[in-house]
Design a protein around this motif. Structure first.
Motif, short mmCIF file in Angstrom:
data_model
loop_
_atom_site.label_atom_id
_atom_site.label_comp_id
_atom_site.label_asym_id
_atom_site.label_seq_id
_atom_site.Cartn_x
_atom_site.Cartn_y
_atom_site.Cartn_z
N ASP A 1 15.29 -20.09 43.07
CA ASP A 1 16.57 -19.68 43.62
C ASP A 1 16.94 -20.48 44.86
O ASP A 1 18.11 -20.86 45.05
CB ASP A 1 16.53 -18.18 43.97
CG ASP A 1 16.46 -17.31 42.73
OD1 ASP A 1 16.80 -17.82 41.65
OD2 ASP A 1 16.06 -16.14 42.83
N SER B 1 15.98 -23.50 45.45
CA SER B 1 16.36 -24.84 44.99
C SER B 1 17.79 -24.84 44.46
O SER B 1 18.58 -25.74 44.75
CB SER B 1 15.39 -25.31 43.91
OG SER B 1 14.07 -25.36 44.39
N SER B 2 18.12 -23.80 43.67
CA SER B 2 19.47 -23.72 43.12
C SER B 2 20.51 -23.54 44.22
O SER B 2 21.55 -24.21 44.23
CB SER B 2 19.54 -22.56 42.12
OG SER B 2 20.83 -22.41 41.61
N HIS C 1 23.56 -26.26 45.33
CA HIS C 1 24.98 -25.93 45.38
C HIS C 1 25.51 -25.99 46.80
O HIS C 1 26.60 -26.53 47.06
CB HIS C 1 25.22 -24.53 44.80
CG HIS C 1 25.26 -24.52 43.31
ND1 HIS C 1 24.12 -24.68 42.54
CD2 HIS C 1 26.29 -24.39 42.44
CE1 HIS C 1 24.46 -24.63 41.28
NE2 HIS C 1 25.77 -24.46 41.18
N THR D 1 23.62 -26.14 37.14
CA THR D 1 23.04 -24.93 37.73
C THR D 1 21.62 -24.73 37.22
O THR D 1 21.35 -24.89 36.04
CB THR D 1 23.91 -23.71 37.36
OG1 THR D 1 25.24 -23.98 37.74
CG2 THR D 1 23.42 -22.46 38.05
N LEU D 2 20.70 -24.39 38.13
CA LEU D 2 19.32 -24.12 37.72
C LEU D 2 19.23 -22.83 36.93
O LEU D 2 18.76 -22.78 35.81
CB LEU D 2 18.42 -24.01 38.96
CG LEU D 2 18.03 -25.33 39.62
CD1 LEU D 2 17.20 -25.02 40.84
CD2 LEU D 2 17.28 -26.20 38.67
N ASP E 1 25.17 -16.62 43.88
CA ASP E 1 24.69 -18.00 43.96
C ASP E 1 25.77 -18.98 43.56
O ASP E 1 25.81 -20.11 44.01
CB ASP E 1 23.45 -18.19 43.06
CG ASP E 1 22.18 -17.89 43.83
OD1 ASP E 1 22.29 -17.62 45.03
OD2 ASP E 1 21.11 -17.92 43.22
N ASP E 2 26.64 -18.53 42.63
CA ASP E 2 27.81 -19.35 42.38
C ASP E 2 28.72 -19.20 43.58
O ASP E 2 29.35 -18.16 43.78
CB ASP E 2 28.51 -18.87 41.09
CG ASP E 2 29.67 -19.76 40.73
OD1 ASP E 2 29.88 -20.75 41.44
OD2 ASP E 2 30.36 -19.43 39.75
N ALA F 1 14.83 -26.93 34.07
CA ALA F 1 15.98 -27.52 34.76
C ALA F 1 15.53 -28.72 35.58
O ALA F 1 14.49 -28.70 36.22
CB ALA F 1 16.64 -26.48 35.66
N ALA G 1 14.80 -28.38 39.45
CA ALA G 1 13.62 -27.65 39.93
C ALA G 1 12.39 -28.54 39.86
O ALA G 1 11.30 -28.09 39.52
CB ALA G 1 13.41 -26.38 39.11
#
Length: 885
Positions: free
Chosen positions: A523, A525-526, A530, A538-539, A558-559, A628, A631
């Protein structure tokens, strides 16, 4: 005309017998001479080397289609015809009579499907002209009727051939058969009815009459050529005289016509002069009108241009104007949360203003204007000032957020309380400035590098602190007693208790560490990808699931809700350069956290080395879920953990193998070695810990264990050759008994089970043979001597050899088989002696009896063959004696 002997019924019947195809019908067969000439040269040499051949024309009907063939047959040694070559008439393209032959009886047939057209075709020489014409006419008729076309004929007059056919054809039998509603023509010429084999002439009677009538219409009574020439001259002179006379008679008419033409020409010239005058006047008028229109158009265009210029200048002035509120925000405004909307609007205006001054949004003619250059410089200055202020604020903001969280101990795990890391508040505060980062990237991509480093440096301290506190408390709160690490030590005695305690809490603690931190790192990393504007996919989808387990974080935001600032410049998909930069930043963000994972692995290994198997399976499951590209560091972390777990487990395997090898140092080893049953216990425990993909790890350990065990067995057996076989089959039997259940479900152990079974059988066979030969040595040595002599001496002469006479046989039987029951009892006692595993004795004794009976049966067969008059105890008596004991 006499019938030619070259074509007769016997020859056709011989040809039909040679081709052996009842569907093919021989139409004509002729004897010829075959020779080969050189292209363009005389064929005298070929005529000297002529070979007798038979040319046969045949047809074959298949439905409504008829095929025609030319067959070449030759004479065998016995004078019998046999097929030599076959040509299809549909490929016949040319029939040429050889000009070098004065008799005209030699011709060639050209086919368009021959492989090499450079080689001269064979030449066929008939006996006479009649035979040649008969064959060629038959070929042409078949081509015309069956194929619907004629080949090219060279060197022979077709009309001459038609006349010949008409003279030499007294009667023709044409058979027309109607099949499937249509006529099919078959050319069959019977030798009894015809002298010449033709179906019909090349020119029919009706066609010949029509040609004569047509030629008759052109008969002009031409006699001698000179008279005809004089006649034509006289007619020409008469025609010329008539033309001159007509011209002289029409002279008055021509004078009248000429006078009329001159009057008309005068009128036309006057009209042309008037027209030229009017044309000059009209041209002047057109020029005046065009001049007036040009002046009007110029005035109208000037008015329109002035209006457009005023409008464009108004737009340019509006574009160059900097609103005061935006200028204040860009140069000295605050970055507080309440002011972020104004800052974002100012950034949007600045971005659009800069792009408005760039091609193609700005007309190239404006680019060199001084006002435009000055305004562009002013906007660039505003951009650099704002980017510098915003970057400095964000660096300080990231550091202050992390420092605040680190100073509050309630964020971390404490004694007696495991604290799940919660970054919801941190991410919420960072999202406030997400759109600001988007605009900073749009304004100056180079400013993101230092910002990313500052964010990674600050958050790395927080993540390492959380992982360290969580791992310490996790180990402190997990209660588990250590299992013995000495599983296969031989010196500790066979009665060592190897029943290990339950250490599942160790692997559960490791799984909990991964369950908490792997989704957290993914999370992070994602969010980082972004938040810091990396152009990668997106991861994990918003509110997604990692590896089948809920992340446990409120990540539905997260978006970041950020549209791409410039949709025209948005790139779909990832680029290798962006991925490389992202993974480099992730290494700065997460580097160092792996040490706390390593500490948990090492702690679990010290408590129970076998727990490495379950930890390996857990790690592999998480690793398979990380697909992904963004990651990359998380995958590297899991691979490093997997490698460390494998290294620790291999360390345990190596230590256990050293424990097995230490059994060699004992001076005397008898009975079942202690590590045989302990390995079964160890394998059972290892099978309980297998999860997921850890089967390969365990199978490799099995292979190493068993290979060392078997090698050590063989080395120990070599120290006491006298008891080596007893030692080997007892240990191999114990290995099979202890691993029977596991070998049925584990393929690797099944392979070693069968290997131990083969080694057991070999050791038993060697030991039993030694006991039998020891007790009945003279009996079987006598048999061996007989067998050796049978290779060189006939069986009937063996009783006369030294030491193999009948008297020697009787002496040997008396000494070996008198009191055989005692000898067998002695053999049983010897088998029982030195055997520590009593449960093996019944099966060994059965093998011994079977082996003895087989050898004795072979001996009895030898005696019956070599000494037929001598009697020895039968095999049945010996079997009954063994069964009674």
């Amino acid at each position: 005309m006499a019938k030619s002997s070259a074509d007769d019924g016997d020859l056709r019947r011989a040809c039909e017998a040679a081709i052996e195809d009842p569907k093919q019908k021989i139409v004509m067969a002729l004897r010829v001479a075959k020779s080969h000439g050189i292209l363009g040269k005389s064929s005298k040499l070929g005529r000297q080397m002529a070979k007798p051949r038979v040319l046969a024309l045949s047809t074959k009907s298949k439905g409504q289609r008829t095929s025609a063939f030319l067959r070449v047959l030759k004479y065998s040694t016995g004078g019998v015809l046999e097929p030599a070559k076959l040509y299809k008439l549909k490929h016949l393209s040319k029939v040429e009579v050889v000009a070098n032959d004065p008799s005209g009886c030699t011709f060639t047939l050209g086919f368009d499907n021959l492989r090499s057209q450079s080689v001269a075709p064979p030449q066929w020489t008939m006996r006479n002209i009649d035979d040649r014409n008969r064959l060629l006419l038959c070929i042409l008729n078949i081509c015309k009727d069956v194929l619907g076309r004629l080949p090219k004929v060279v060197g022979i007059d077709v009309v001459e051939m038609a006349l010949w056919a008409k003279e030499n054809t007294p009667s023709v039998t044409a058979q027309n058969k109607v099949r499937d509603g249509g006529p099919v023509a078959s050319s069959v010429v019977r030798e009894a009815e015809l002298k010449v084999n033709v179906e019909k002439e090349l020119v029919s009677q009706a066609e010949e009459e029509d040609m004569e009538a047509l030629l008759g219409t052109y008969v002009m009574g031409i006699g001698e050529a000179e008279e005809f020439s004089e006649r034509l001259k006289r007619e020409l002179q008469a025609l010329e005289a008539a033309n001159v006379h007509s011209l002289l008679e029409s002279e008055p008419l021509m004078d009248e016509v000429m006078q009329g033409l001159e009057a008309a020409t005068s009128v036309v010239e006057d009209m042309d002069e008037w027209l030229s005058i009017f044309n000059v006047k009209l041209r002047h008028m057109r020029e005046d009108i065009a001049s007036i229109e040009t002046r009007n158009n110029n005035l109208e265009m000037q008015s329109v241009n002035n209006k457009s210029l005023i409008e464009e200048l108004d737009k340019l002035l509006e574009r160059l104007r900097v609103p005061s509120e935006y200028a204040a925000s860009l140069t000295g405004g605050s970055f507080d949360e309440a002011r972020m909307l104004q800052n974002v609007e100012a950034c949007e205006w600045l971005t659009s203003a800069l792009r408005g001054l760039e091609a193609p949004n700005l007309d190239p003619s404006y680019a060199n204007m001084r006002a435009v250059k000055e305004k562009r410089a002013e906007l660039e200055k505003l951009k650099s000032t704002f980017v510098r202020r915003a970057s400095e604020f964000l660096r300080n903001y990231f550091a202050s957020l992390v420092d605040f969280m680190i100073s509050d101990k309630s964020y971390f795990s404490q004694r007696g309380q495991l604290k799940r890391p919660d970054h919801a508040d941190l991410r919420y505060k960072c999202r406030t400035y997400a759109r600001l980062l988007q605009h900073l990237k749009s304004l100056d991509k180079n400013c993101l590098g230092p910002l990313r480093k500052a964010y990674c440096s600050s958050l790395n301290l927080l993540l390492r602190r959380e992982a360290r506190e969580f791992a310490n408390e996790l180990r402190a709160s997990t209660k588990a007693s250590r299992n013995p690490t000495v599983w296969l030590e031989g010196s500790s005695g066979s009665g060592q208790n190897v029943n290990a305690t339950d250490t599942s809490t160790v692997s559960d603690a490791y799984a909990k560490m991964l369950t908490i931190f792997i989704p957290l790192l993914v999370d992070e990393s994602s969010f980082f990808a972004h938040f810091m504007c990396f152009e990668v996919p997106t991861l994990v989808p918003p509110g997604g699931v990692v590896n089948g387990n809920k992340t446990g974080y409120d990540d539905d935001d997260d978006d970041l809700g950020i549209m791409d600032i410039d949709e025209n410049d948005g790139k779909s998909g990832k680029t290798s350069a962006e991925l490389e930069a992202l993974n480099k930043s992730l290494k700065d963000l997460l580097d160092g956290i792996q040490e706390d994972f390593y500490a948990v692995v090492d702690w679990a290994y010290k408590i129970d080395p076998l727990r490495c198997i379950s930890m390996h399976g857990i790690t592999e499951r998480y690793l398979s879920g990380q697909k992904a590209d963004a990651a990359g560091f998380v995958r590297d972390l899991l691979r490093d953990l997997e490698s460390r777990i494998s290294m620790q487990f291999n360390r345990f395997v190596d230590e256990a193998c050293h424990q097995i090898e230490r059994n060699e140092r004992n001076v005397r080893q008898m009975g079942v070695l202690s590590y045989i049953p302990r390995f079964a216990t160890l394998a059972t425990r290892m099978e309980q810990y297998i999860q997921g993909q850890s089967r390969d790890l365990v199978d490799q350990a099995y292979t190493k264990f068993v290979s060392i065990m078997f090698a050590t067995l063989e080395k120990i057996a070599q120290t006491e050759p006298k008891y080596a076989d007893i030692f080997l089959f007892e240990n191999y039997a114990a290995f099979q008994n202890s691993l029977y259940d596991l070998a049925n479900i584990v393929p690797t152990l099944a392979k070693f089970y069968h290997q131990a079974s083969e080694a057991y059988e070999q050791a038993c066979t060697r030991h039993i043979s030694m006991i039998i030969y020891y007790q009945f040595e003279r009996l079987f040595q006598f048999a061996r001597r007989i067998e050796d002599l049978m290779f060189t001496v006939p069986p009937e002469e063996i009783p006369f050899q030294l030491g193999l006479s009948k008297m020697d046989l009787r002496k040997m039987l008396k000494s070996s088989l008198s009191g055989v029951d005692k000898s067998i009892a002695t053999m049983y006692k010897k088998l029982q002696k030195n055997l520590t595993s009593e449960e093996l004795l019944p099966s060994l004794w059965d093998k011994c009896k079977k082996e003895f009976l087989d050898k004795y049966e072979s001996f009895a067969q030898l005696v019956a063959r070599i000494y037929p008059t001598e009697t020895i105890p039968s095999v049945a008596e010996m079997r009954d004696l063994l069964a009674s004991m």
